[in-house]
Design an enzyme around this catalytic site. Sequence first.
Site, mmCIF file in Angstrom:
data_model
loop_
_atom_site.group_PDB
_atom_site.id
_atom_site.type_symbol
_atom_site.label_atom_id
_atom_site.label_comp_id
_atom_site.label_asym_id
_atom_site.label_seq_id
_atom_site.Cartn_x
_atom_site.Cartn_y
_atom_site.Cartn_z
ATOM 1 N N GLY A 275 10.272 13.773 0.203
ATOM 2 C CA GLY A 275 8.980 12.883 -0.329
ATOM 3 C C GLY A 275 8.572 11.995 0.722
ATOM 4 N N ARG A 276 9.181 11.051 1.140
ATOM 5 C CA ARG A 276 8.618 10.168 2.006
ATOM 6 C C ARG A 276 8.457 10.566 3.453
ATOM 7 N NH1 ARG A 276 10.930 4.845 1.936
ATOM 8 N NH2 ARG A 276 12.547 5.845 0.630
ATOM 9 N N ARG A 312 7.773 -2.665 -2.230
ATOM 10 C CA ARG A 312 8.897 -2.109 -1.267
ATOM 11 C C ARG A 312 9.571 -3.421 -0.454
ATOM 12 N NH1 ARG A 312 9.018 0.974 2.600
ATOM 13 N NH2 ARG A 312 10.952 1.631 2.110
ATOM 14 N N TYR A 316 13.245 -3.807 -1.567
ATOM 15 C CA TYR A 316 13.820 -3.224 -0.543
ATOM 16 C C TYR A 316 14.238 -4.136 0.775
ATOM 17 C CZ TYR A 316 13.146 0.938 -3.253
ATOM 18 O OH TYR A 316 12.807 1.929 -4.041
ATOM 19 N N CYS A 342 2.502 -15.282 -8.753
ATOM 20 C CA CYS A 342 3.349 -16.446 -8.942
ATOM 21 C C CYS A 342 4.848 -16.005 -8.746
ATOM 22 C CB CYS A 342 2.996 -17.019 -10.095
ATOM 23 S SG CYS A 342 0.974 -17.200 -10.310
ATOM 24 N N GLU A 343 5.426 -15.656 -7.861
ATOM 25 C CA GLU A 343 6.661 -15.191 -7.369
ATOM 26 C C GLU A 343 6.920 -15.463 -6.054
ATOM 27 O OE1 GLU A 343 8.855 -13.756 -9.412
ATOM 28 O OE2 GLU A 343 7.741 -13.068 -11.121
ATOM 29 N N TYR A 371 5.887 5.805 -2.085
ATOM 30 C CA TYR A 371 6.720 4.743 -3.062
ATOM 31 C C TYR A 371 5.896 3.463 -2.910
ATOM 32 C CZ TYR A 371 10.616 7.997 -2.711
ATOM 33 O OH TYR A 371 11.233 9.133 -2.827
HETATM 34 C C1 LIG Z 1 13.584 10.531 -4.798
HETATM 35 C C2 LIG Z 1 14.251 11.884 -4.888
HETATM 36 C C3 LIG Z 1 13.771 12.484 -3.776
HETATM 37 C C4 LIG Z 1 12.816 12.246 -2.607
HETATM 38 O O1 LIG Z 1 13.490 11.365 -1.683
HETATM 39 P P1 LIG Z 1 12.966 11.081 -0.323
HETATM 40 O O2 LIG Z 1 13.788 10.060 0.171
HETATM 41 O O3 LIG Z 1 11.386 10.461 -0.699
HETATM 42 O O4 LIG Z 1 12.606 12.412 0.477
HETATM 43 C C5 LIG Z 1 14.116 13.850 -3.795
HETATM 44 N N1 LIG Z 1 14.997 14.387 -4.800
HETATM 45 C C6 LIG Z 1 15.555 13.408 -5.707
HETATM 46 C C7 LIG Z 1 16.338 13.993 -6.972
HETATM 47 C C8 LIG Z 1 14.954 12.278 -5.866
HETATM 48 O O5 LIG Z 1 15.532 11.328 -6.901
#
Ligand SMILES: *Cc1c(COP(=O)(O)O)cnc(C)c1O
Length: 418
Positions: A275-276, A312, A316, A342-343, A371
């Site tokens: 993803g990221r 984020r 985090y 307001c936080e 994200y």
């Molecule tokens: C969030 C997630 C991903 C993607 O994670 P990345 O760190 O963004 O690559 C892949 N698989 C599952 C099951 C997830 O929950």
Amino acid sequence: MHHFQYKNDELYCESVSVSKIAEEIGTPFYLYSHATLKRHFKTFDNAFGAIERLVCFSAKANTNLAILRLFQSLGSGLDIVSGGELYRGIKAGFLPEKIVYSGVGKTIDEIDYALNSGILMFNVESLEELTLIQTRAKTLNKQAPIALRVNPDVDPKTHPYISTGLKKNKFGIESDVALEVYKAAMKMEHIRIVGIDCHIGSQITDTTPFKDALEKIKLLINTLKELGISIQYLDMGGGLGITYADEDPPHPDEYAKVLVNSLKETSLTLILEPGRVIVGNAGILVTSVLYSKRGEIKKFIIVDAGMNDLMRPTLYDAYHAIEPVKKPKGDFIKADVVGPICETGDFLALDRNIANVGKGDLLAVMSAGAYGFAMSSNYCSRPRCAEVMVHQDHFEVIRRRETFQDLNRGESIPSFLE
Ligand SMILES: *Cc1c(COP(=O)(O)O)cnc(C)c1O
């Protein structure tokens, strides 16, 4: 990030000036580079070119339809964690046979939707879930293809909120228990065992945890073979990290080498769920400075994007570089970059050395493609911001800015209050 670059001290996305987009559509907005998205996907996919694999983009990192469509057109599959993401994936054109479904809390409706759609496999996270999938598959007269999500108990050395493969985490099934659950699955008539899965966490900047997880999973695959259970898909999840500040994560080639070397001699098909690493550095958040003010001990730059737009930093403690869209002459200052909410937790950066920008100037919050919008909300009745994609010298809004009317869509005043 080759496609977010300064020309004459002004930030461009590919060949489009960022301030020109802001002039036309207002701020804040997320801005994605088509060329970067494409390059990141292809680099990742090609890294595994030597083996049978299916890269399934992890929808939750960025679920915009245009972004999903782009990856679909590049041959990607999709990793989903909800019925809503399945709906989006199908809308974006993904074949259900390329969709894998993870998550600890799948509901009956979501399971039925996935069964009726004909997805590639369910990544099952408990015996109870497996039993429910068997029951629903029987009712619908389907065969449910499954993998068990195994928790390999390796430490990904990342932020505790995004580590998922430790015994204390809610995800997956512990390795020794997994064998028992596989045995149970073998006896279920409407369950077809096709795979094994793990996902150990996110923003991982070292190959060792992946290597350790893979070795544990391979041992399990061998044990399963002895039990007469053959595995076709090995899903290693996502989790590869990116550079936000000074992290030095492995290049996808280096990460791939670790997995490919260990899998070359097998007949397994590798599934990956990045993803990221694909979208994180392909997007920025563009915001305007509303005010600046000077407290007794701090300076504040107040911008029009808040924690509802990018969660984020507060969730985090995440670092995002913040760059001026037009480089001002003059000194840097140290300031908190904060939103209008307001936080106290509503900040994009704390004690940051930043160009001395003022009212009306534009700032780019970097590395915001993953994200970012996906986690945004309407907190404080703030309409969610626009999303824009640049393709060479052209830009298009891929999600319009919400209006006030969008805010109360679906709400109603009950008859006893009329
Ligand atoms: C969030 C997630 C991903 C993607 O994670 P990345 O760190 O963004 O690559 C892949 N698989 C599952 C099951 C997830 O929950």
